[in-house]
Design a protein around this motif. Structure first.
Motif, PDB file in Angstrom:
ATOM      1  N   LEU A 142       3.803  -7.993  14.487  1.00  0.00           N
ATOM      2  CA  LEU A 142       5.138  -8.582  14.543  1.00  0.00           C
ATOM      3  C   LEU A 142       5.352  -9.536  13.365  1.00  0.00           C
ATOM      4  CD1 LEU A 142       7.765  -8.743  16.108  1.00  0.00           C
ATOM      5  CD2 LEU A 142       6.709 -10.425  17.614  1.00  0.00           C
ATOM      6  N   ARG A 143       4.348 -10.342  13.047  1.00  0.00           N
ATOM      7  CA  ARG A 143       4.433 -11.238  11.883  1.00  0.00           C
ATOM      8  C   ARG A 143       4.694 -10.448  10.603  1.00  0.00           C
ATOM      9  NH1 ARG A 143      -0.101 -13.680  14.201  1.00  0.00           N
ATOM     10  NH2 ARG A 143       0.503 -15.658  15.120  1.00  0.00           N
ATOM     11  N   THR A 144       3.959  -9.365  10.438  1.00  0.00           N
ATOM     12  CA  THR A 144       4.125  -8.537   9.243  1.00  0.00           C
ATOM     13  C   THR A 144       5.550  -8.008   9.149  1.00  0.00           C
ATOM     14  OG1 THR A 144       1.792  -7.913   9.256  1.00  0.00           O
ATOM     15  CG2 THR A 144       3.294  -6.461   8.047  1.00  0.00           C
ATOM     16  N   LEU A 145       6.062  -7.469  10.246  1.00  0.00           N
ATOM     17  CA  LEU A 145       7.429  -6.953  10.278  1.00  0.00           C
ATOM     18  C   LEU A 145       8.429  -8.044   9.899  1.00  0.00           C
ATOM     19  CD1 LEU A 145       9.478  -4.672  11.109  1.00  0.00           C
ATOM     20  CD2 LEU A 145       9.438  -5.733  13.390  1.00  0.00           C
ATOM     21  N   LEU A 146       8.288  -9.213  10.483  1.00  0.00           N
ATOM     22  CA  LEU A 146       9.240 -10.295  10.239  1.00  0.00           C
ATOM     23  C   LEU A 146       9.121 -10.861   8.824  1.00  0.00           C
ATOM     24  CD1 LEU A 146       8.998 -12.045  13.708  1.00  0.00           C
ATOM     25  CD2 LEU A 146      10.931 -10.721  12.841  1.00  0.00           C
ATOM     26  N   HIS A 147       7.906 -11.036   8.343  1.00  0.00           N
ATOM     27  CA  HIS A 147       7.736 -11.560   6.984  1.00  0.00           C
ATOM     28  C   HIS A 147       8.332 -10.612   5.944  1.00  0.00           C
ATOM     29  CE1 HIS A 147       5.668 -15.358   7.056  1.00  0.00           C
ATOM     30  NE2 HIS A 147       4.830 -14.926   7.979  1.00  0.00           N
TER      31      HIS A 147
ATOM     32  N   VAL B 119       9.323 -17.169  11.744  1.00  0.00           N
ATOM     33  CA  VAL B 119       8.470 -16.025  12.080  1.00  0.00           C
ATOM     34  C   VAL B 119       7.590 -16.387  13.268  1.00  0.00           C
ATOM     35  CG1 VAL B 119       6.510 -14.631  11.291  1.00  0.00           C
ATOM     36  CG2 VAL B 119       8.502 -14.927   9.804  1.00  0.00           C
ATOM     37  N   GLU B 120       6.917 -17.525  13.202  1.00  0.00           N
ATOM     38  CA  GLU B 120       6.002 -17.924  14.272  1.00  0.00           C
ATOM     39  C   GLU B 120       6.736 -18.212  15.574  1.00  0.00           C
ATOM     40  OE1 GLU B 120       2.706 -17.637  14.220  1.00  0.00           O
ATOM     41  OE2 GLU B 120       2.979 -16.849  12.206  1.00  0.00           O
ATOM     42  N   ILE B 121       7.894 -18.836  15.487  1.00  0.00           N
ATOM     43  CA  ILE B 121       8.684 -19.124  16.687  1.00  0.00           C
ATOM     44  C   ILE B 121       9.129 -17.825  17.348  1.00  0.00           C
ATOM     45  CG2 ILE B 121      10.897 -20.065  17.475  1.00  0.00           C
ATOM     46  CD1 ILE B 121      10.441 -22.357  15.421  1.00  0.00           C
ATOM     47  N   LEU B 122       9.619 -16.877  16.556  1.00  0.00           N
ATOM     48  CA  LEU B 122      10.028 -15.580  17.122  1.00  0.00           C
ATOM     49  C   LEU B 122       8.845 -14.852  17.747  1.00  0.00           C
ATOM     50  CD1 LEU B 122      12.661 -13.851  14.846  1.00  0.00           C
ATOM     51  CD2 LEU B 122      12.827 -14.325  17.265  1.00  0.00           C
ATOM     52  N   CYS B 123       7.707 -14.882  17.083  1.00  0.00           N
ATOM     53  CA  CYS B 123       6.511 -14.232  17.637  1.00  0.00           C
ATOM     54  C   CYS B 123       6.145 -14.846  18.984  1.00  0.00           C
ATOM     55  CB  CYS B 123       5.330 -14.348  16.674  1.00  0.00           C
ATOM     56  SG  CYS B 123       5.453 -13.287  15.232  1.00  0.00           S
ATOM     57  N   ALA B 124       6.160 -16.168  19.074  1.00  0.00           N
ATOM     58  CA  ALA B 124       5.855 -16.842  20.336  1.00  0.00           C
ATOM     59  C   ALA B 124       6.867 -16.463  21.409  1.00  0.00           C
ATOM     60  CB  ALA B 124       5.821 -18.356  20.133  1.00  0.00           C
ATOM     61  N   GLY B 125       8.139 -16.386  21.039  1.00  0.00           N
ATOM     62  CA  GLY B 125       9.177 -16.005  21.993  1.00  0.00           C
ATOM     63  C   GLY B 125       9.001 -14.586  22.508  1.00  0.00           C
ATOM     64  N   CYS B 126       8.509 -13.695  21.655  1.00  0.00           N
ATOM     65  CA  CYS B 126       8.293 -12.303  22.071  1.00  0.00           C
ATOM     66  C   CYS B 126       7.189 -12.181  23.118  1.00  0.00           C
ATOM     67  CB  CYS B 126       7.971 -11.432  20.857  1.00  0.00           C
ATOM     68  SG  CYS B 126       9.436 -11.013  19.893  1.00  0.00           S
ATOM     69  N   MET B 127       6.379 -13.200  23.273  1.00  0.00           N
ATOM     70  CA  MET B 127       5.310 -13.161  24.267  1.00  0.00           C
ATOM     71  C   MET B 127       5.827 -13.454  25.674  1.00  0.00           C
ATOM     72  SD  MET B 127       2.577 -12.353  22.579  1.00  0.00           S
ATOM     73  CE  MET B 127       3.713 -11.273  21.693  1.00  0.00           C
ATOM     74  N   GLY B 128       7.070 -13.909  25.791  1.00  0.00           N
ATOM     75  CA  GLY B 128       7.671 -14.157  27.099  1.00  0.00           C
ATOM     76  C   GLY B 128       8.056 -12.852  27.771  1.00  0.00           C
ATOM     77  N   SER B 129       8.468 -12.946  29.013  1.00  0.00           N
ATOM     78  CA  SER B 129       8.747 -11.734  29.791  1.00  0.00           C
ATOM     79  C   SER B 129      10.234 -11.516  30.078  1.00  0.00           C
ATOM     80  CB  SER B 129       7.971 -11.784  31.108  1.00  0.00           C
ATOM     81  OG  SER B 129       8.335 -12.940  31.844  1.00  0.00           O
ATOM     82  N   ASP B 130      11.086 -12.317  29.505  1.00  0.00           N
ATOM     83  CA  ASP B 130      12.520 -12.174  29.747  1.00  0.00           C
ATOM     84  C   ASP B 130      13.193 -11.703  28.457  1.00  0.00           C
ATOM     85  OD1 ASP B 130      14.899 -12.328  31.204  1.00  0.00           O
ATOM     86  OD2 ASP B 130      14.437 -14.319  31.981  1.00  0.00           O
ATOM     87  N   HIS B 131      14.508 -11.749  28.410  1.00  0.00           N
ATOM     88  CA  HIS B 131      15.211 -11.425  27.170  1.00  0.00           C
ATOM     89  C   HIS B 131      14.763 -12.426  26.110  1.00  0.00           C
ATOM     90  CE1 HIS B 131      17.713  -8.521  29.139  1.00  0.00           C
ATOM     91  NE2 HIS B 131      18.175  -9.412  29.988  1.00  0.00           N
ATOM     92  N   LEU B 132      14.688 -12.006  24.870  1.00  0.00           N
ATOM     93  CA  LEU B 132      14.168 -12.853  23.805  1.00  0.00           C
ATOM     94  C   LEU B 132      14.963 -14.144  23.664  1.00  0.00           C
ATOM     95  CD1 LEU B 132      12.148 -13.368  21.579  1.00  0.00           C
ATOM     96  CD2 LEU B 132      13.485 -11.868  20.071  1.00  0.00           C
TER      97      LEU B 132
END
Length: 191
Positions: free
Chosen positions: A90-95, A109-122
């Motif tokens: 995911l980091r590679t894609l975003l960078h 990038v890091e904030i979005l990656c962390a958010g993707c680890m949740g289980s609801d809508h991003l």
């Protein structure tokens, strides 16, 4: 994001306080919303919005330069270490598609990656207040990638679909999204 009246008031208070100290950057509003939500226990963001403490402090000092100190939430969440390998992809894609100039490159990038680890809508996992906020984040920071989401697919599904296609993995069985039985799961309303 649906909150009780007291929680909404506290969320707005945190947000307003941050915005009084904003730099004037386009991401100030989005970071203030995520941070205010994090302080109120909303969303799924881990410690320091998924950033190392020194990086988090640098981000806050950059976006809110006159803020005297940062509050910390009472409940802390942590990233699922079992999912760390997918974060690299995911980091590679975003960078590869970051379009916002300045120091926000790594932070978002890091904030979005962390958010993707949740289980609801991003947008909800990030602690944003609407899907519109997330769309603005994507367009402002990852314009080349966001431009590929021509059919307004849900952002988390879209990101993972892009990662799979980048690896030559096509898990969808339908010949096109429009005829897929899961169309609503990918493109339906999120509010």
């Amino acid at each position: 994001m649906t909150l009780m009246p007291d929680a909404t008031s506290l969320l707005q208070t945190h947000y307003n306080h941050l915005m009084q100290h904003r730099r004037g950057d386009s991401n100030d509003d989005l970071i203030a919303k995520m941070y205010a939500s994090w302080l109120c226990g909303q969303g799924a963001m881990p410690l320091n919005l998924g950033l190392p403490l020194d990086v988090f402090n640098s981000m806050m000092a950059y976006h809110f330069p006159t803020l005297p100190h940062f509050s910390r939430p009472s409940q802390l969440r942590h990233l699922d270490v079992g999912r760390l390998p997918e974060l690299d992809d995911l980091r590679t894609l975003l960078h590869q598609s970051h379009s916002h100039p300045g120091p926000d490159v790594g932070w978002m990038v890091e904030i979005l990656c962390a958010g993707c680890m949740g289980s609801d809508h991003l947008w909800q996992d990030l602690g944003l207040w609407s899907r519109k906020d997330l769309s603005r984040l994507m367009l402002d920071n990852f314009k080349p990638l966001a431009a590929l989401n021509t059919n307004d697919m849900k952002w988390k599904k879209f990101l993972y679909k892009q990662m799979c296609e980048g690896e030559g993995i096509y898990v969808c069985r339908s010949p096109s999204c429009e005829v897929c039985v899961d169309y609503q799961a990918c493109f339906g309303p999120e509010e």
